[in-house]
Structure formats: structure tokens, C-alpha cells
Scaffold this motif. Structure first.
Motif, short mmCIF file in Angstrom:
data_model
loop_
_atom_site.label_atom_id
_atom_site.label_comp_id
_atom_site.label_asym_id
_atom_site.label_seq_id
_atom_site.Cartn_x
_atom_site.Cartn_y
_atom_site.Cartn_z
N SER A 1 54.54 26.75 28.89
CA SER A 1 53.55 27.04 29.93
C SER A 1 52.24 27.55 29.38
CB SER A 1 54.12 28.08 30.91
OG SER A 1 54.06 29.40 30.38
N GLU A 2 52.12 27.73 28.05
CA GLU A 2 50.91 28.36 27.55
C GLU A 2 50.60 27.93 26.11
OE1 GLU A 2 51.71 32.56 27.50
OE2 GLU A 2 53.13 32.41 25.84
N GLY A 3 49.34 28.06 25.76
CA GLY A 3 48.94 28.04 24.36
C GLY A 3 48.79 26.71 23.66
N GLY A 4 49.19 25.61 24.28
CA GLY A 4 49.10 24.32 23.60
C GLY A 4 48.13 23.39 24.27
N GLU A 5 48.33 22.09 24.06
CA GLU A 5 47.48 21.09 24.69
C GLU A 5 47.82 20.97 26.18
OE1 GLU A 5 46.79 17.33 22.83
OE2 GLU A 5 47.40 18.07 20.86
N LYS A 6 46.78 20.91 27.00
CA LYS A 6 46.98 20.80 28.44
C LYS A 6 47.59 19.45 28.80
CE LYS A 6 45.00 24.62 30.12
NZ LYS A 6 45.72 25.59 30.98
N CYS A 7 48.55 19.49 29.74
CA CYS A 7 49.14 18.26 30.28
C CYS A 7 49.66 18.60 31.66
CB CYS A 7 50.26 17.73 29.37
SG CYS A 7 51.52 18.95 28.93
N ASN A 8 49.82 17.58 32.52
CA ASN A 8 50.12 17.89 33.92
C ASN A 8 51.27 17.10 34.53
OD1 ASN A 8 48.91 15.41 34.16
ND2 ASN A 8 47.38 16.05 35.67
N ASN A 9 52.04 16.38 33.72
CA ASN A 9 53.24 15.73 34.24
C ASN A 9 54.21 15.53 33.09
OD1 ASN A 9 52.54 13.24 32.87
ND2 ASN A 9 51.15 12.79 34.58
N TYR A 10 55.41 15.13 33.43
CA TYR A 10 56.44 15.06 32.40
C TYR A 10 56.12 14.05 31.31
CZ TYR A 10 60.98 14.68 30.13
OH TYR A 10 61.97 14.68 29.19
N ALA A 11 55.66 12.86 31.70
CA ALA A 11 55.41 11.81 30.71
C ALA A 11 54.39 12.24 29.67
CB ALA A 11 54.96 10.53 31.41
N SER A 12 53.26 12.82 30.14
CA SER A 12 52.23 13.22 29.19
C SER A 12 52.69 14.39 28.33
CB SER A 12 50.93 13.58 29.93
OG SER A 12 51.12 14.66 30.81
N CYS A 13 53.40 15.32 28.94
CA CYS A 13 53.82 16.51 28.20
C CYS A 13 54.92 16.20 27.18
CB CYS A 13 54.32 17.58 29.16
SG CYS A 13 53.05 18.31 30.22
N VAL A 14 55.90 15.40 27.59
CA VAL A 14 57.00 15.11 26.66
C VAL A 14 56.52 14.23 25.51
CG1 VAL A 14 58.00 12.99 27.65
CG2 VAL A 14 59.49 14.73 26.63
N ASP B 1 55.70 14.30 19.73
CA ASP B 1 54.79 14.10 18.61
C ASP B 1 54.62 15.39 17.79
OD1 ASP B 1 54.35 11.44 19.15
OD2 ASP B 1 52.52 11.78 20.31
N GLY B 2 55.43 16.39 18.14
CA GLY B 2 55.42 17.63 17.39
C GLY B 2 54.32 18.60 17.76
N LYS B 3 53.75 18.45 18.96
CA LYS B 3 52.65 19.31 19.38
C LYS B 3 53.10 20.35 20.39
CE LYS B 3 49.33 15.57 18.64
NZ LYS B 3 48.34 14.67 19.26
N ASP B 4 52.40 21.48 20.42
CA ASP B 4 52.63 22.49 21.45
C ASP B 4 51.96 22.03 22.74
OD1 ASP B 4 53.99 24.17 19.71
OD2 ASP B 4 52.15 25.20 19.08
N ILE B 5 52.54 22.44 23.88
CA ILE B 5 51.98 22.02 25.16
C ILE B 5 51.70 23.23 26.06
CG2 ILE B 5 53.13 19.78 25.10
CD1 ILE B 5 55.11 20.92 27.22
N ASP B 6 50.84 22.99 27.03
CA ASP B 6 50.52 23.97 28.07
C ASP B 6 50.55 23.23 29.40
OD1 ASP B 6 49.45 25.79 29.84
OD2 ASP B 6 47.74 26.33 28.59
N TYR B 7 51.67 23.31 30.10
CA TYR B 7 51.85 22.57 31.35
C TYR B 7 51.12 23.26 32.49
CZ TYR B 7 54.05 20.46 35.45
OH TYR B 7 54.27 19.84 36.66
#
Length: 450
Positions: A385-398, A403-409
Motif C-alpha cells: 500500500s505504500e512506498g513503491g510505484e503507483k498502480c491502481n488495479n491488479y493487472a498493473s500492480c502484479v 518484475d521485482g518492483k515495489d508497488i503502491d496500490y
């Protein structure tokens, strides 16, 4: 519209005492703050706020990347199985359809993107009922017996209190899209209780301050006597009084009550400028009692528990000008269309976004944990939920995760950043105003942080 701001010092006090809540430039009451020479006074019953002052800031996150979602490099012998504990009966049954549709849409999109850890997600729906029955306990027992990793629900804070120990005690993740009681922040839940709805501390702060900004100096409160009602009552009262207002009447009723005349009479007798209705669907019976006593619709302020379409329940125009608050951003049109494709009978979208986000967050945390165990998933929820690349749905976030990146949903309900206690630390509160068909229409959004 006439601006009914009592005096400049009251607005200054409001601004100083609403730390963490970013009010939009179009404050309730219209234009600029009156000068020190202006003495506009709001007579009882004459509260006026601007209709259609525009939506708040956009919370849209980047679109999902094009191309195929990369396959999971980790598999699981135990597919992710979700249970939902959402109301199809009881005094919150009107909230069930949008929440269930939100869950189903989330599961559908997760599975269209290849599922979790290479396996499709399964969801089992069960009724939560309300506190007048033992349905929630029976449904929880059934869901736990079917081996779910997480249970999404209940809608009611009081209902969740009856099952939270049962769920978390079994090592299962308990995730509510609609619980707002502050009590859950300090609950001994073994780190297994999470929610996408903000605590009533935030909604109470926004609503209390907003009523003052509309010119209300005195407030009456009609309150459901349960964890939701009294919790929100406390926070609305604190904010209203801190902003210079005075609460002149507070009346409680219990779940299952059908007679409200004595409470209404006591509130009307106190002659408040504004009345906060902190109720569930009992509002359908309570509102006509107030209007029948001469209370104007513009004096009524609703909350998320009763902010819904009354076009089939009340005479046209009954609620024209009444206002209310609802946690979360305004439902976007494309999201509404996707929900309606699953349930064409939907008439509201309350907590649909929070339910959709719950599915996505659980699924992404399972991917990050490489596990479908409830405790493992819970341990990764804050991280996604914090600190990584912004994404807003499952497909983009997963895709980012694989790809080994941190996410921020950030999802359909707005920005989501969890505290260690599993609460959202930031959220939007929507302000709505009723039209002449008794339907709530979006006016603007307030952003707040806790």
C-alpha cells in the motif's frame, strides 16, 4: 445561494481546528469569508450551502500497462480462497449489493489477469445479517470450515465485533470494506484485522466542521445506539464543538426499534440549526417525523449509514437540499458500468470501491508473500500500500511485482496507505446533496489524513 457564515472568527477557528483535513477552496457557504464588518447571521432552519460546487481533486492512478501480465514464477498448492461476510438481510441489507458486486468485480479481474500464484481465486458469499440475529457467527463458522484465507466483511462495525475474535483466532485475515468504528484500531487482533474504510475519527471531523461552515451554530443528533452510531456521534460532536458550535440535543435509539417520536420531539424542542442523523435504514421512518414537525431538509445531515436513494420511500422533494458524508471518492462512471454489468439491479455504489480494493490488496499481498496463508498475507498488506510505484488495479500492480518492483496500490476508493494497525491513514470523504427526487448527488470531496 445566501452565504450564512456567522462571522470571520468562526471560519478562522474552523481552519485552525481541522488539521489534517484539506478543505476545498469552495467552502460551504459560497464565496469569501465575510469581513470583520459583516454580520450575517443564520436564523434557525436557514442553513444554506452551495449546490453543485464541483468535485474534489482527482485521485486517478496511472493506467494499467498494455501487454500480457507475466506469469507467476511461484505456484501454490492451496489456491487463494476468499469468503465474504456481507449483508443480504437486516438493517444494512441495502449495502450488500454494491459491496458484493465490488468483491465479484475484483475477483473477476484478478482471475482475468491469471489469478494469484498461478491459480484462480475462489470466493464464497455468506450473509452477515445484523446484531438482532446470530447469522454472522453461523456464516463465519461455515466460511472457516471451507478453508478461506481471508473474510471480507462485515459492513457493520457491531457485527464485525461479534466475529473478529472467531476469525483472527483461527489465523484467518479479517478485512472489512466498511467498518468505521475507532475501536478496531487498538483491537487485539494478532495483526489480522484490516480495513479500507477510514475510522470515524475522519468522517466525524469532516462532518462536524462542515456543518459549522454551513452556518450551523447549534446541533441536534439522532443516533443509533451501537458501536457505529455512538462512535461517529462522539467524533462529530468533538469536531462541531471544537469549531465553536454547541450540541443542544442527543437522542439514542436501539437496533430493532420502530418508534422514534419521543426522540424526534426532544430534538425539535431544542431548536437546533442542524440535525445529524447517525442511523441506518431507520432514517426512512425518522425523516418524515422531522419534516412533519417543520424541520427543513436543509437542516438535515446524513452519514454513510443512511446516505442512499430515497426516491421510492419519500414524497418527491422531501430531502431536497439535505446533505451527507460518505467515505471514499465518488464512483467513476467506468467503474459503475463494470459493476452494473455484474448486477444490473444496483441502485447505489456505497463501499463498492472499498470492497473491490479489499480483493486487490489481499491478492497482491498474497503474491508479495508467495503464500495464501492468512497471516502471511496480512504481513504484506502495508508493504503493497505504500512506498513503491503507483498502480491502481491488479493487472498493473502484479505486473510490477513480478518484475521485482515495489508497488503502491491506490484504488477505486482513493489513496490507500495502511498504518501498522491496519487502518487507512488517508482518505477522501465525499459531500453529497439531495436533489428533488430524493437522490444524493456528489458535490465535492474532502481529503483527510489521520
Amino acid at each position: 445561494m445566501i452565504s450564512l457564515s456567522p462571522a470571520a472568527p468562526r471560519i478562522a477557528k474552523l481552519t485552525a481546528l481541522s488539521v489534517g483535513v484539506a478543505f476545498l477552496a469552495t467552502a460551504c457557504g459560497g464565496t469569501s469569508t465575510p469581513s470583520s464588518t459583516e454580520t450575517t447571521t443564520a436564523p434557525p432552519g436557514a442553513i444554506s450551502c452551495p449546490a453543485g460546487s464541483g468535485a474534489g481533486a482527482s485521485t486517478s492512478a496511472p493506467a494499467a500497462p498494455s501487454g500480457t501480465v507475466p506469469p507467476s514464477t511461484t505456484t501454490t498448492d492451496t489456491p487463494l480462497k476468499l469468503g465474504s461476510l456481507l449483508p443480504t438481510t437486516g438493517n444494512l441489507a441495502y449495502l450488500g449489493p454494491p459491496e458484493i458486486a465490488g468483491v465479484n468485480l475484483g475477483v473477476q479481474e484478478v482471475n482475468e489477469a491469471g489469478g494469484v500464484l498461478g491459480k484462480p481465486v475462489e470466493v464464497i458469499h455468506r450473509d452477515s445479517g445484523d446484531t438482532k440475529t446470530d447469522i454472522a457467527t453461523q456464516s463465519t463458522t461455515a466460511l472457516l470450515g471451507q478453508g478461506v484465507s481471508a473474510i471480507i466483511g462485515a459492513a457493520s462495525s457491531s457485527v464485525s465485533k461479534t466475529v473478529i475474535n472467531q476469525i483472527t483466532g483461527a489465523g484467518v485475515l479479517h478485512f472489512s470494506p466498511a467498518n468505521t468504528s475507532p475501536d478496531f484500531t487498538t483491537w487485539d487482533d494478532k495483526g489480522l484485522y484490516w480495513r479500507t474504510a477510514p475510522s470515524d475519527v475522519l468522517q466525524g471531523k469532516v462532518l462536524g466542521n462542515y456543518m459549522v461552515s454551513c452556518g450551523a451554530q447549534t446541533l441536534g443528533m439522532m443516533v443509533l445506539n451501537d458501536a457505529y452510531g455512538t462512535g461517529l456521534q462522539k467524533n462529530v460532536k468533538e469536531a462541531f464543538e471544537a469549531a465553536g458550535g454547541k450540541v443542544v440535543a442527543e437522542q439514542l435509539y436501539n437496533t430493532g426499534d420502530s418508534q422514534f417520536s419521543s426522540q424526534v420531539d426532544a430534538i425539535v424542542a431544542a431548536k437546533p440549526d442542524a440535525i445529524a442523523l447517525i442511523t441506518f435504514d431507520e432514517a426512512k421512518s425518522i425523516i418524515p417525523l422531522f419534516t412533519g414537525k417543520g424541520i427543513k431538509a436543509t437542516q438535515l445531515f446524513m452519514v454513510d449509514g443512511n446516505l442512499f436513494d430515497y426516491s421510492k420511500d419519500l414524497a418527491p422533494g422531501t430531502l431536497k437540499g439535505a446533505q451527507g458524508t460518505q467515505p471514499g471518492t465518488f464512483a467513476k462512471e467506468d467503474f459503475k458500468k463494470e459493476l452494473l454489468a455484474l448486477d444490473p439491479a444496483l441502485v447505489s455504489y456505497n463501499y463498492a470501491g472499498e470492497s473491490y480494493d479489499a480483493v486487490n490488496l489481499i491478492s497482491l499481498a498474497a503474491e508479495a508473500a508467495e503464500s495464501t496463508n492468512g497471516a502471511d498475507i496480512a504481513a504484506k498488506l502495508k508493504e503493497v500500500s505504500e512506498g513503491g510505484e503507483k498502480c491502481n488495479n491488479y493487472a498493473s500492480c502484479v505486473t510490477l511485482l513480478r518484475d521485482g518492483k515495489d508497488i503502491d496500490y491506490d484504488g477505486q476508493s482513493g489513496p490507500i496507505t495502511f498504518s501498522d494497525a491496519g487502518d487507512p491513514t488517508e482518505a477522501y470523504i465525499g459531500i453529497y446533496e439531495y436533489d428533488d427526487t430524493n437522490k444524493p448527488q456528489p458535490v465535492k470531496e474532502e481529503f483527510g489524513q489521520l
